[in-house]
Design an enzyme around this catalytic site. Sequence first.
Site, PDB file in Angstrom:
ATOM      1  N   GLN A   8       0.960  -1.110   0.128  1.00 28.74           N
ATOM      2  CA  GLN A   8       0.005  -0.002   0.090  1.00 28.74           C
ATOM      3  C   GLN A   8       0.890   1.178  -0.107  1.00 28.74           C
ATOM      4  O   GLN A   8       0.245   2.094   0.299  1.00 28.74           O
ATOM      5  CB  GLN A   8      -0.967   0.085   1.216  1.00 28.74           C
ATOM      6  CG  GLN A   8      -1.969  -0.907   1.154  1.00 28.74           C
ATOM      7  CD  GLN A   8      -3.077  -0.981   2.372  1.00 28.74           C
ATOM      8  OE1 GLN A   8      -3.928  -0.035   2.244  1.00 28.74           O
ATOM      9  NE2 GLN A   8      -3.128  -1.836   3.245  1.00 28.74           N
ATOM     10  N   ARG A  61     -10.624  -1.881  -0.774  1.00 29.20           N
ATOM     11  CA  ARG A  61     -11.348  -0.924  -0.137  1.00 29.20           C
ATOM     12  C   ARG A  61     -12.747  -1.502  -0.037  1.00 29.20           C
ATOM     13  O   ARG A  61     -13.766  -1.101   0.761  1.00 29.20           O
ATOM     14  CB  ARG A  61     -11.700   0.571  -0.669  1.00 29.20           C
ATOM     15  CG  ARG A  61     -10.193   1.434  -0.862  1.00 29.20           C
ATOM     16  CD  ARG A  61      -9.450   1.489   0.487  1.00 29.20           C
ATOM     17  NE  ARG A  61      -8.567   0.396   0.474  1.00 29.20           N
ATOM     18  CZ  ARG A  61      -7.838   0.028   1.395  1.00 29.20           C
ATOM     19  NH1 ARG A  61      -8.162   0.743   2.660  1.00 29.20           N
ATOM     20  NH2 ARG A  61      -7.007  -0.846   1.710  1.00 29.20           N
TER      21      ARG A  61
END
Length: 886
Positions: free
Chosen positions: A327, A742
Amino acid sequence: MSDSENIDPFDLDDFDPFPRFEGGKTVPKDDLFAAENEPPVLEPDQPSMSLTQMAQQAANHQAKPSPSHEIDSDYMAGLNEAQKEAVECIDGPLLVLAGAGTGKTRVLTTRITHILALRKAWPSQMLVVTFTNKAAREMRQRIGQQIGDAVEGMQWLGTFHAVTAKILRRHAELVGLRSDFTILDPDDQIRLLKTIIRAENVDEKKWPARALANVIDNWKNRGLQPNQVPANEAHDYADGKGIALYQTYQDRLKIANAADFGDMLIECLRLFQENADVLKIYQNRFKYILIDEYQDTNVVQYLWLRLLAGNGKNGPQNVCCVGDDDQSIYGWRGAEVENILRFEKDFKGAKTVRLEQNYRSTGHILAAASGVIAHNSDRLGKTLYCNSEDGNKLIVKSIWDGDEEAKSICEKIEDFRHEGANLNEIAILMRTSALMRSFEDRLSILGIPYRLVGGPKFYERAEIRDVIAYLSLVQNADNDIKFSRIINVPKRGIGASSLAKMQHYARMNNISLYRAAAEMTKDDDFPAALRRKIKKIILALPYGMDKNLSFDAALVDPKHKLKPKEIEQFKLYADNKGMNFYSAAQDLTANEPLAGKTKNELKTLMDNFKRWQGLITEMPHPELAKLIFEESGYNDMWKQATTADAPGRLENLQELVGQIGQFSSLGEFLEHISLVMDVDEQKYNSEMVSLMTLHAVKGLEFEYIFLPAWEEGQFPHQRALDESGQAGLEEERRLAYVGITRAKRYCWISFTANRQVHGQWQNNLPSRFIDEIPIETAQIEQNNTQYGNYAAPSGSYFDNDEIETNSSFQTPGWQRAQKVRKSSGYQIYKSAQKSRKIENNFYTGERVYHTKFGLGFVLATDGSRVDVDFDEAGRKKVVASFLEQT
């Protein structure tokens, strides 16, 4: 920083620069650096304790710290095995690789509670660093729920900037400051840099102060003082003056007893590097160091941490860094993914714990994300899994064009809405903000409320409002609000006083501001010297007397030295205005014409508007819009700007030009804008669909995620590939991973065969990331496009890139594309076909003349536009029809 782009990571308000808590008890400032074995003042465990018992209690506490609050014994309940391992491993360096949705914040807070429960350290002996104040507040709140008031003793829990500012306050004199130094905000920083630039005779238009601020910030993020910047980087600003200006800037900061946000870290780093005794104080003080979002650290943050952690000679380095190399998506802001990749080399004997059990998403979503990110080579490796059901497969959908894509997604959202879905649990995530416009339009048409996270809505952006103001004035010159907005944008030297004069003239003559400007730029036939004399007479009139009579008498009074010819000229002016002498005098002084550079600049603008208005019926409105943006200087303003947002603003302008071409006239387009902007969000409840970029969504989660525009060039973005090569591609892939993870239970990915980019239609290839999604995790939906079956033997979308522009496919998007192509000269390209160019009669090297820019030489031609190097105006792209051969 990692949660949202609109979160300010530099807000220090939540942190007292002089902490006054030790173990949850108030202590004098002088005792803050007492010996590490010295306990704080203790309260008796029981009201009836004797002095002897209290002394024994103090002795026990001196041997082992103890929290001032009874910690619940079940604070580790519910942790999985990997989480427990990360919590219990408190001796020595530890890297916690925390995948998306694996509960890293709980691990961090529980680890802190565990250290305090075992009496390994006082709260004040723990350094906990986050990237945002939001994250720090959330962590403090969670810890407080576990350890109670003792959390107040955690005075070293905060952002990098908050912690380093606190240290600098204590030792400011060692870096040339006083303890009461001022922290400059970005505006103050720019003002100081402007002063320095002017003093050094640097062309501020060519080298803006914001550009220098960005260069200096980049150097500070890498831990470089002025004398450490490589000589070859001096040319990053002002043709070699960058380093010298950096040094001057730092000197001026010291004189002013000030520091900017970058100094918080770089000066603290220098403090430690040059003062071993100070560094030793903090190395001894912090028994445990915890760093959150370690993958987002830059060079100076990394160096600062390494110094604090020490070399481990005097015992184990109790450093715990939590992050996810998959990330790391902020390379463009200076983040170095290498920091987390080399953790085990930096800290000998380090242990790595992988948190891979996801509590957020379904099995198919996790498998798809893992399949994509596995194609990155620079990663430590982990595979997310969940104990819940596989859930719905990802929707991978091919669509004909961008408008059809927005329509499909927004109609799907409407379906979810009718099924009872909460709009707050729905998000549309895009690689760049320039793609949001079509979704904003469609959501507005359907009456679906939405919020734009991390920035203003498309039509509320400053650059869009500016150019719409220009276009509106071409359509309707009497719009005072629009005229006031752009009269000095870009800067023309027309200040507030000149604008006030025009506004007064407009009110006095009951005309629009635009027409007042036109009048006030005409040549004035009333002598300036006589006007000044009249003004002096008005100012000298006695108080309390009848102004009309007083002025009539003063007009012929010899002391005012008005010649008979001047008196007659003034009387003629009064007669022409139909006013008495005093009223005419007031009119003369109130409506004083503009002069000098202001008048010339405004006259040029008014001449341009007159010419643009005459072109409404003579050229296609998209071409007229381009011409206005170019000749007004607005495009050049953003091209010359070197701020981080300048490229994005230019992309937004190009997106607007492309949108204009979808309407039959400029008036129709402006009416559409008015209707879209008229949507009143206040009539909706708090439920709204979220629109944001993939960079802004990190740290958030939604039930339903839509990921449009997964096309080569859009995502991965071509600029990232051009500038950073393989490293850029891997960061783009990490963005894809962040986007997919997400989603809790629904994820839609789409790409289009055609998309209007920068006003031109282009064919698209599906993103390579789509080909990396495991086929068993995806459900393919196609709208009869040119692409073959996702599960074709070739296994890839990229094997079939023929584009059929003569397709009979009759979707609304296709019809709009055909309409634009026929009406505005744009066309849909074939992948193997060059774009059609409008021929012109100019050739390279030819001498030409332009009514505004003057004489110049042709450098290149591109259809209806010609690249010309003008003698006075420099290099410009202009429409061929406005050039004359000489």
